[in-house]
Design a protein around this motif. Structure first.
Motif, PDB file in Angstrom:
ATOM      1  N   VAL A  77      35.957  56.957  33.451  1.00 34.96           N
ATOM      2  CA  VAL A  77      35.056  56.145  32.635  1.00 34.96           C
ATOM      3  C   VAL A  77      34.395  57.079  31.631  1.00 34.96           C
ATOM      4  CG1 VAL A  77      33.027  54.661  32.619  1.00 34.96           C
ATOM      5  CG2 VAL A  77      34.693  54.480  34.485  1.00 34.96           C
ATOM      6  N   ALA A  78      34.715  56.890  30.362  1.00 36.61           N
ATOM      7  CA  ALA A  78      34.308  57.843  29.327  1.00 36.61           C
ATOM      8  C   ALA A  78      32.794  57.988  29.239  1.00 36.61           C
ATOM      9  CB  ALA A  78      34.877  57.406  27.979  1.00 36.61           C
ATOM     10  N   GLU A  79      32.072  56.907  29.417  1.00 43.06           N
ATOM     11  CA  GLU A  79      30.624  56.937  29.216  1.00 43.06           C
ATOM     12  C   GLU A  79      29.891  57.734  30.297  1.00 43.06           C
ATOM     13  OE1 GLU A  79      32.393  53.833  26.868  1.00 43.06           O
ATOM     14  OE2 GLU A  79      32.585  54.303  28.998  1.00 43.06           O
ATOM     15  N   LEU A  85      37.618  49.933  36.663  1.00 38.96           N
ATOM     16  CA  LEU A  85      37.130  48.695  36.057  1.00 38.96           C
ATOM     17  C   LEU A  85      35.913  48.161  36.803  1.00 38.96           C
ATOM     18  CD1 LEU A  85      40.569  46.968  35.380  1.00 38.96           C
ATOM     19  CD2 LEU A  85      39.003  47.882  33.660  1.00 38.96           C
ATOM     20  N   ALA A  86      35.933  48.258  38.126  1.00 41.14           N
ATOM     21  CA  ALA A  86      34.797  47.786  38.924  1.00 41.14           C
ATOM     22  C   ALA A  86      33.546  48.604  38.632  1.00 41.14           C
ATOM     23  CB  ALA A  86      35.145  47.843  40.406  1.00 41.14           C
ATOM     24  N   ALA A  87      33.712  49.892  38.353  1.00 46.60           N
ATOM     25  CA  ALA A  87      32.560  50.746  38.059  1.00 46.60           C
ATOM     26  C   ALA A  87      31.878  50.341  36.757  1.00 46.60           C
ATOM     27  CB  ALA A  87      33.002  52.205  37.990  1.00 46.60           C
ATOM     28  N   ILE A  88      32.642  49.858  35.795  1.00 42.42           N
ATOM     29  CA  ILE A  88      32.051  49.379  34.537  1.00 42.42           C
ATOM     30  C   ILE A  88      31.370  48.037  34.753  1.00 42.42           C
ATOM     31  CG2 ILE A  88      32.580  48.592  32.191  1.00 42.42           C
ATOM     32  CD1 ILE A  88      34.840  50.673  32.162  1.00 42.42           C
ATOM     33  N   GLY A  89      31.980  47.198  35.571  1.00 39.06           N
ATOM     34  CA  GLY A  89      31.381  45.909  35.900  1.00 39.06           C
ATOM     35  C   GLY A  89      31.187  45.039  34.681  1.00 39.06           C
ATOM     36  N   ASP A  90      29.961  44.549  34.487  1.00 36.21           N
ATOM     37  CA  ASP A  90      29.678  43.628  33.391  1.00 36.21           C
ATOM     38  C   ASP A  90      29.144  44.340  32.151  1.00 36.21           C
ATOM     39  OD1 ASP A  90      29.829  40.914  32.581  1.00 36.21           O
ATOM     40  OD2 ASP A  90      27.640  40.784  32.639  1.00 36.21           O
ATOM     41  N   GLY A 136      45.293  46.300  37.908  1.00 36.36           N
ATOM     42  CA  GLY A 136      43.841  46.218  37.858  1.00 36.36           C
ATOM     43  C   GLY A 136      43.359  44.867  37.377  1.00 36.36           C
ATOM     44  N   VAL A 137      42.146  44.493  37.828  1.00 33.34           N
ATOM     45  CA  VAL A 137      41.516  43.234  37.437  1.00 33.34           C
ATOM     46  C   VAL A 137      40.160  43.534  36.808  1.00 33.34           C
ATOM     47  CG1 VAL A 137      40.649  41.001  38.214  1.00 33.34           C
ATOM     48  CG2 VAL A 137      42.675  42.003  39.311  1.00 33.34           C
ATOM     49  N   GLN A 138      39.957  43.062  35.597  1.00 30.36           N
ATOM     50  CA  GLN A 138      38.656  43.158  34.923  1.00 30.36           C
ATOM     51  C   GLN A 138      37.887  41.876  35.198  1.00 30.36           C
ATOM     52  OE1 GLN A 138      38.907  43.225  30.658  1.00 30.36           O
ATOM     53  NE2 GLN A 138      36.697  43.144  30.364  1.00 30.36           N
ATOM     54  N   GLN A 139      36.750  41.997  35.869  1.00 28.59           N
ATOM     55  CA  GLN A 139      35.979  40.819  36.258  1.00 28.59           C
ATOM     56  C   GLN A 139      34.876  40.470  35.268  1.00 28.59           C
ATOM     57  OE1 GLN A 139      36.929  38.889  38.487  1.00 28.59           O
ATOM     58  NE2 GLN A 139      37.826  39.955  40.235  1.00 28.59           N
ATOM     59  N   GLY A 140      34.571  41.359  34.329  1.00 31.78           N
ATOM     60  CA  GLY A 140      33.508  41.080  33.363  1.00 31.78           C
ATOM     61  C   GLY A 140      33.419  42.194  32.350  1.00 31.78           C
ATOM     62  N   ALA A 159      50.088  43.109  35.447  1.00 34.67           N
ATOM     63  CA  ALA A 159      49.627  44.471  35.707  1.00 34.67           C
ATOM     64  C   ALA A 159      48.136  44.605  35.418  1.00 34.67           C
ATOM     65  CB  ALA A 159      50.423  45.460  34.863  1.00 34.67           C
ATOM     66  N   LEU A 160      47.678  43.974  34.342  1.00 36.21           N
ATOM     67  CA  LEU A 160      46.250  43.885  34.051  1.00 36.21           C
ATOM     68  C   LEU A 160      45.871  42.415  33.972  1.00 36.21           C
ATOM     69  CD1 LEU A 160      45.729  46.601  31.275  1.00 36.21           C
ATOM     70  CD2 LEU A 160      45.212  46.795  33.726  1.00 36.21           C
ATOM     71  N   VAL A 161      44.922  42.006  34.791  1.00 36.08           N
ATOM     72  CA  VAL A 161      44.376  40.649  34.744  1.00 36.08           C
ATOM     73  C   VAL A 161      42.971  40.773  34.167  1.00 36.08           C
ATOM     74  CG1 VAL A 161      43.769  38.598  36.062  1.00 36.08           C
ATOM     75  CG2 VAL A 161      45.755  39.977  36.739  1.00 36.08           C
ATOM     76  N   LEU A 162      42.757  40.161  33.011  1.00 34.84           N
ATOM     77  CA  LEU A 162      41.540  40.400  32.235  1.00 34.84           C
ATOM     78  C   LEU A 162      40.724  39.123  32.131  1.00 34.84           C
ATOM     79  CD1 LEU A 162      43.241  42.464  29.382  1.00 34.84           C
ATOM     80  CD2 LEU A 162      42.241  43.317  31.521  1.00 34.84           C
TER      81      LEU A 162
END
Length: 312
Positions: free
Chosen positions: A29-31, A43-48, A64-68, A93-96
């Protein structure tokens, strides 16, 4: 037409596979600088929130799944990252399903699922931007749901050996964009389709410009561009070559073949080049319009045996 070299993408990815295997935290996570072993955890670490996942070179058998949130997933170097053969939720592969998603420099391959719609990217909410990416050897490249306001932008990407029409299932396509607000596809390449349409969309507005549709190696394919329910916008500066092995060779571009939901009045189709592989002549139609809307067909360079348009 500036399209990233597929050979460079592939060779870079193969050469870098070993790097990922030796890297304990290939997803960063770049930030925050925090590293993760899986794309899902990153992706979970970024969250919303808003954030960027930077992916180290390698071939990854995960999804991976992006939830928000508003998330960018970016290869350190375009063409050095492969998501190979593993779908999440039986979808892609990616569910966004965030507010917005950007995918940059990623290769997606070998995605298949029981319902025949295995995609590199499955978009379920928000806006999507895809750049410098390659989708190959899968049932679908990009597939979206239907929802209000979504915008999809695709640039400098390749869609190869995608689509299918078998097993008594609905066909899959190179790109299938649902009932969203708009679709823009520019400077991209579509080739060697395995069934269905190269580009199918139900969006109300389109910009399809500067692309190559090469069906010379296609197998049981259908239309190059299918505006399933009509659309306004522009289809300009594209090159299209129809091959011999077609399921439906009757048209290159269709307007509202599945029913008129949007006006196509003023849709501009001009500056395109369309023809057939050497030695092939057919009475295909360049633009088949299933409505009475006044589509503006300007100057296009067409093979002599082709009809410019017809009303169906």
């Amino acid at each position: 037409m500036r399209i990233m070299s597929t050979s460079l993408l592939v060779s870079a990815a193969i050469a870098s596979t070993a790097l990922a295997q030796g890297n304990a935290a290939p997803f960063t996570v770049a930030e925050t600088g925090q590293g993760f072993a899986s794309i899902g955890d990153a992706l979970a670490a970024i969250g919303d929130r808003r954030g960027t996942v930077v992916v180290a070179p390698g071939s990854y058998h995960q999804c991976g799944v992006q939830q928000g949130g508003d998330v960018t997933i970016r290869a350190v170097t375009p063409g050095t990252v492969i998501f190979d053969g593993v779908p999440c939720e039986g979808k892609g592969a990616l569910v966004l399903r965030g507010r917005a998603s950007t995918v940059d420099g990623i290769i997606f391959q070998n995605i298949r699922v029981p319902d025949g719609n295995g995609a590199g990217i499955r978009l379920e909410s928000g806006n999507l931007t895809v750049r410098n990416s390659l989708f190959r050897n899968s049932e679908e490249g990009i597939l979206t749901g239907d929802y209000d306001g979504g915008q999809v932008v695709i640039d400098k990407s390749t869609f190869r050996k995608l689509g299918r029409c078998d097993r008594d299932l609905d066909c899959a396509h190179g790109i299938y964009i649902g009932r969203l607000a708009s679709l823009s596809v520019t400077n991209s390449r579509f080739d060697q389709g395995d069934g269905g349409h190269y580009l199918k969309t139900r969006t109300a507005r389109v910009t399809i410009s500067g692309n190559s549709f090469d069906d010379s190696g296609g197998r049981l394919t259908n239309y190059m561009i299918d505006l399933s329910n009509g659309a306004t916008g522009t289809i300009t500066g594209n090159e299209m070559v129809q091959g011999k092995d077609k399921d439906n060779w009757s048209a290159f571009i269709t307007v509202a073949p599945e029913g008129r939901e949007h006006s196509s009045a003023g849709l501009v189709i001009e500056g395109n080049k369309a023809g057939f592989v050497p030695g092939l002549e057919r009475g295909s139609t360049f633009v088949a319009n299933f409505t009475d809307d006044a589509v503006r067909i300007g100057a296009n360079e067409l093979a002599p045996s082709m009809k410019v348009k017809d009303r169906r």
